[in-house]
Design an enzyme around this catalytic site. Sequence first.
Site, PDB file in Angstrom:
ATOM      1  N   ASP A  12       0.836  -1.200   0.000  1.00  0.00           N
ATOM      2  CA  ASP A  12       0.000   0.000   0.000  1.00  0.00           C
ATOM      3  C   ASP A  12       0.874   1.256   0.000  1.00  0.00           C
ATOM      4  O   ASP A  12       2.018   1.229   0.431  1.00  0.00           O
ATOM      5  CB  ASP A  12      -0.884  -0.027   1.261  1.00  0.00           C
ATOM      6  CG  ASP A  12      -2.059   0.944   1.149  1.00  0.00           C
ATOM      7  OD1 ASP A  12      -2.375   1.395   0.025  1.00  0.00           O
ATOM      8  OD2 ASP A  12      -2.661   1.249   2.196  1.00  0.00           O
ATOM      9  N   ASN A  14       1.362   3.452  -2.792  1.00  0.00           N
ATOM     10  CA  ASN A  14       1.945   3.891  -4.077  1.00  0.00           C
ATOM     11  C   ASN A  14       1.542   5.329  -4.397  1.00  0.00           C
ATOM     12  O   ASN A  14       2.361   6.132  -4.826  1.00  0.00           O
ATOM     13  CB  ASN A  14       1.454   3.007  -5.231  1.00  0.00           C
ATOM     14  CG  ASN A  14       2.016   1.601  -5.175  1.00  0.00           C
ATOM     15  OD1 ASN A  14       2.936   1.331  -4.402  1.00  0.00           O
ATOM     16  ND2 ASN A  14       1.466   0.720  -5.980  1.00  0.00           N
ATOM     17  N   ARG A  16       0.324   7.776  -2.360  1.00  0.00           N
ATOM     18  CA  ARG A  16       0.858   8.787  -1.437  1.00  0.00           C
ATOM     19  C   ARG A  16       2.346   9.004  -1.652  1.00  0.00           C
ATOM     20  O   ARG A  16       2.851  10.123  -1.579  1.00  0.00           O
ATOM     21  CB  ARG A  16       0.586   8.359   0.021  1.00  0.00           C
ATOM     22  CG  ARG A  16      -0.831   8.682   0.453  1.00  0.00           C
ATOM     23  CD  ARG A  16      -1.201   7.944   1.714  1.00  0.00           C
ATOM     24  NE  ARG A  16      -1.487   6.543   1.437  1.00  0.00           N
ATOM     25  CZ  ARG A  16      -1.635   5.619   2.369  1.00  0.00           C
ATOM     26  NH1 ARG A  16      -1.491   5.931   3.642  1.00  0.00           N
ATOM     27  NH2 ARG A  16      -1.930   4.378   2.037  1.00  0.00           N
ATOM     28  N   HIS A  29       2.511   3.590  -8.929  1.00  0.00           N
ATOM     29  CA  HIS A  29       2.184   2.196  -9.251  1.00  0.00           C
ATOM     30  C   HIS A  29       3.309   1.552 -10.063  1.00  0.00           C
ATOM     31  O   HIS A  29       3.655   0.390  -9.844  1.00  0.00           O
ATOM     32  CB  HIS A  29       0.869   2.116 -10.031  1.00  0.00           C
ATOM     33  CG  HIS A  29      -0.330   2.548  -9.220  1.00  0.00           C
ATOM     34  ND1 HIS A  29      -0.529   2.136  -7.926  1.00  0.00           N
ATOM     35  CD2 HIS A  29      -1.382   3.353  -9.517  1.00  0.00           C
ATOM     36  CE1 HIS A  29      -1.660   2.669  -7.462  1.00  0.00           C
ATOM     37  NE2 HIS A  29      -2.193   3.416  -8.410  1.00  0.00           N
ATOM     38  N   SER A  57      -7.684  -5.313  -5.399  1.00  0.00           N
ATOM     39  CA  SER A  57      -8.777  -5.907  -4.633  1.00  0.00           C
ATOM     40  C   SER A  57     -10.099  -5.826  -5.404  1.00  0.00           C
ATOM     41  O   SER A  57     -10.225  -5.050  -6.358  1.00  0.00           O
ATOM     42  CB  SER A  57      -8.925  -5.186  -3.284  1.00  0.00           C
ATOM     43  OG  SER A  57      -9.489  -3.904  -3.473  1.00  0.00           O
ATOM     44  N   GLU A  59     -12.528  -4.411  -4.392  1.00  0.00           N
ATOM     45  CA  GLU A  59     -13.038  -3.054  -4.131  1.00  0.00           C
ATOM     46  C   GLU A  59     -12.314  -1.997  -4.977  1.00  0.00           C
ATOM     47  O   GLU A  59     -12.804  -0.881  -5.126  1.00  0.00           O
ATOM     48  CB  GLU A  59     -12.870  -2.695  -2.644  1.00  0.00           C
ATOM     49  CG  GLU A  59     -13.823  -3.436  -1.708  1.00  0.00           C
ATOM     50  CD  GLU A  59     -13.516  -4.916  -1.563  1.00  0.00           C
ATOM     51  OE1 GLU A  59     -12.319  -5.282  -1.592  1.00  0.00           O
ATOM     52  OE2 GLU A  59     -14.467  -5.716  -1.446  1.00  0.00           O
ATOM     53  N   LEU A 123      10.895 -19.934  -5.034  1.00  0.00           N
ATOM     54  CA  LEU A 123       9.844 -19.188  -4.349  1.00  0.00           C
ATOM     55  C   LEU A 123       8.454 -19.473  -4.928  1.00  0.00           C
ATOM     56  O   LEU A 123       8.264 -19.456  -6.143  1.00  0.00           O
ATOM     57  CB  LEU A 123      10.135 -17.683  -4.479  1.00  0.00           C
ATOM     58  CG  LEU A 123       9.146 -16.744  -3.790  1.00  0.00           C
ATOM     59  CD1 LEU A 123       9.324 -16.775  -2.278  1.00  0.00           C
ATOM     60  CD2 LEU A 123       9.321 -15.307  -4.287  1.00  0.00           C
ATOM     61  N   ARG A 186      -5.375  -2.002   8.673  1.00  0.00           N
ATOM     62  CA  ARG A 186      -6.595  -2.777   8.414  1.00  0.00           C
ATOM     63  C   ARG A 186      -6.269  -3.825   7.357  1.00  0.00           C
ATOM     64  O   ARG A 186      -5.237  -3.762   6.699  1.00  0.00           O
ATOM     65  CB  ARG A 186      -7.730  -1.862   7.951  1.00  0.00           C
ATOM     66  CG  ARG A 186      -7.380  -1.015   6.743  1.00  0.00           C
ATOM     67  CD  ARG A 186      -8.573  -0.179   6.251  1.00  0.00           C
ATOM     68  NE  ARG A 186      -8.130   0.746   5.226  1.00  0.00           N
ATOM     69  CZ  ARG A 186      -7.841   2.030   5.430  1.00  0.00           C
ATOM     70  NH1 ARG A 186      -7.978   2.556   6.629  1.00  0.00           N
ATOM     71  NH2 ARG A 186      -7.425   2.796   4.430  1.00  0.00           N
ATOM     72  N   LEU A 187      -7.213  -4.757   7.189  1.00  0.00           N
ATOM     73  CA  LEU A 187      -6.961  -5.861   6.258  1.00  0.00           C
ATOM     74  C   LEU A 187      -7.468  -5.587   4.850  1.00  0.00           C
ATOM     75  O   LEU A 187      -7.047  -6.262   3.903  1.00  0.00           O
ATOM     76  CB  LEU A 187      -7.614  -7.147   6.771  1.00  0.00           C
ATOM     77  CG  LEU A 187      -6.939  -7.788   7.982  1.00  0.00           C
ATOM     78  CD1 LEU A 187      -7.657  -9.082   8.360  1.00  0.00           C
ATOM     79  CD2 LEU A 187      -5.474  -8.086   7.682  1.00  0.00           C
ATOM     80  N   GLU A 199       0.838 -13.346  12.429  1.00  0.00           N
ATOM     81  CA  GLU A 199       1.368 -12.163  13.109  1.00  0.00           C
ATOM     82  C   GLU A 199       1.288 -10.978  12.145  1.00  0.00           C
ATOM     83  O   GLU A 199       1.607 -11.129  10.955  1.00  0.00           O
ATOM     84  CB  GLU A 199       2.848 -12.385  13.488  1.00  0.00           C
ATOM     85  CG  GLU A 199       3.075 -13.499  14.478  1.00  0.00           C
ATOM     86  CD  GLU A 199       2.614 -13.142  15.893  1.00  0.00           C
ATOM     87  OE1 GLU A 199       2.532 -11.939  16.223  1.00  0.00           O
ATOM     88  OE2 GLU A 199       2.348 -14.080  16.661  1.00  0.00           O
TER      89      GLU A 199
HETATM   90  C1  IPE Z   1      -5.617  -2.644  -0.375  1.00  0.00           C
HETATM   91  O1  IPE Z   1      -5.191  -1.348  -0.492  1.00  0.00           O
HETATM   92  C2  IPE Z   1      -5.618  -3.310  -1.715  1.00  0.00           C
HETATM   93  C3  IPE Z   1      -4.310  -3.518  -2.335  1.00  0.00           C
HETATM   94  C4  IPE Z   1      -3.152  -3.220  -1.807  1.00  0.00           C
HETATM   95  C5  IPE Z   1      -4.364  -4.106  -3.642  1.00  0.00           C
HETATM   96  P1  IPE Z   1      -6.223  -0.137  -0.655  1.00  0.00           P
HETATM   97  O2  IPE Z   1      -5.394   1.095  -0.653  1.00  0.00           O
HETATM   98  O3  IPE Z   1      -7.082  -0.351  -1.834  1.00  0.00           O
HETATM   99  O4  IPE Z   1      -7.102  -0.281   0.658  1.00  0.00           O
HETATM  100  P2  IPE Z   1      -7.994   0.767   1.397  1.00  0.00           P
HETATM  101  O5  IPE Z   1      -8.936   1.319   0.391  1.00  0.00           O
HETATM  102  O6  IPE Z   1      -7.053   1.818   1.921  1.00  0.00           O
HETATM  103  O7  IPE Z   1      -8.639   0.004   2.493  1.00  0.00           O
HETATM  104  C1  IPE Z   2      -1.451   0.365  -3.409  1.00  0.00           C
HETATM  105  O1  IPE Z   2      -1.252   1.742  -3.413  1.00  0.00           O
HETATM  106  C2  IPE Z   2      -1.695  -0.183  -4.793  1.00  0.00           C
HETATM  107  C3  IPE Z   2      -3.074  -0.589  -5.078  1.00  0.00           C
HETATM  108  C4  IPE Z   2      -4.042  -0.660  -4.223  1.00  0.00           C
HETATM  109  C5  IPE Z   2      -3.393  -0.935  -6.438  1.00  0.00           C
HETATM  110  P1  IPE Z   2      -2.467   2.775  -3.357  1.00  0.00           P
HETATM  111  O2  IPE Z   2      -2.879   3.077  -4.750  1.00  0.00           O
HETATM  112  O3  IPE Z   2      -3.532   2.270  -2.476  1.00  0.00           O
HETATM  113  O4  IPE Z   2      -1.766   4.044  -2.734  1.00  0.00           O
HETATM  114  P2  IPE Z   2      -2.384   4.995  -1.618  1.00  0.00           P
HETATM  115  O5  IPE Z   2      -2.818   4.106  -0.487  1.00  0.00           O
HETATM  116  O6  IPE Z   2      -3.518   5.707  -2.247  1.00  0.00           O
HETATM  117  O7  IPE Z   2      -1.249   5.891  -1.246  1.00  0.00           O
HETATM  118 MG    MG Z   3      -4.043   2.469  -0.516  1.00  0.00          MG
END
Ligand code: IPE
Ligand code: IPE
Ligand code: MG
Length: 235
Positions: A12, A14, A16, A29, A57, A59, A123, A186-187, A199
């Site tokens: 997560d 990318n 920001r 990304h 995801s 979502e 791997l 969060r998950l 863990e």
């Molecule tokens: C979770 O990250 C999904 C992936 C890393 C692919 P998100 O950035 O989409 O999650 P939320 O929206 O912050 O919960």
């Molecule tokens: C994770 O980075 C990559 C994907 C979910 C595809 P984000 O795109 O969620 O980056 P932030 O969380 O908005 O910084």
């Molecule tokens: Mg994110």
Amino acid sequence: MVIPQHVAIILDGNGRWAKSKMMPRNYGHVRGAQNLEVICEDAYKMGIKYLTVYLFSTENWKRPEDEVNALMKLFRSYTKTCVKTAMKNNMKVRTIGDPSVLDEDLRESLRVLEETSKNNTGLNFQIAINYGGRDEIVRAIRKVAADCVAGHISPEEITEEKFAGYLDTHDIPDPDLLIRTSGEQRLSNYLIWQLAYTEFYFTDVPWPAFTKEDLKKAIEKYNSRERRFGGVKEE
Ligand code: IPE
Ligand code: IPE
Ligand code: MG
């Protein structure tokens, strides 16, 4: 130091990270995908046997159309590069999630990636794409229900082990360590069944800046904890 057999990562931050560099989200990304190649190799050299990463995801379709399109384009090129890295580094690649709504050409590339790397013995690398933990469980329930209707299994025979056999991760051990980068705790619907006793390690480092040293820190922290699985500490 005990090296966890299976590490799962929510990569997560990318967007920001890119913003902090005054760059568009997509640049984050692209750099995130490059970093994944590096971390895969580091993970394997450190002795990790299974690495499962969250790429997209169920979502994430709610993101702006431009971003979704850019991500799909990136996955297309990533998948092609990944075949080469997989063969170079002896990685066996599998996808988890529901590929049915992905474009046909991306689906085909993912299939080729799995097929080409299936006999590799290094791997085990799982890519979660159009993955959602709830969606995975619902798809598994549909398969169990169909098997019940067909008389292959009776409701009384459904155990945790049998049910896990219907999940996308049926032949993969549960993660020992989950890492989420970039500060959120969060998950986000990731591996909700499989993480029952995992863990968790959260770091503020955004994914494109996450290094081998950060991975080591996570493993050190993992080592300082007592894993219990509901029992008491073994002396
Ligand atoms: C979770 O990250 C999904 C992936 C890393 C692919 P998100 O950035 O989409 O999650 P939320 O929206 O912050 O919960
Ligand atoms: C994770 O980075 C990559 C994907 C979910 C595809 P984000 O795109 O969620 O980056 P932030 O969380 O908005 O910084
Ligand atoms: Mg994110």
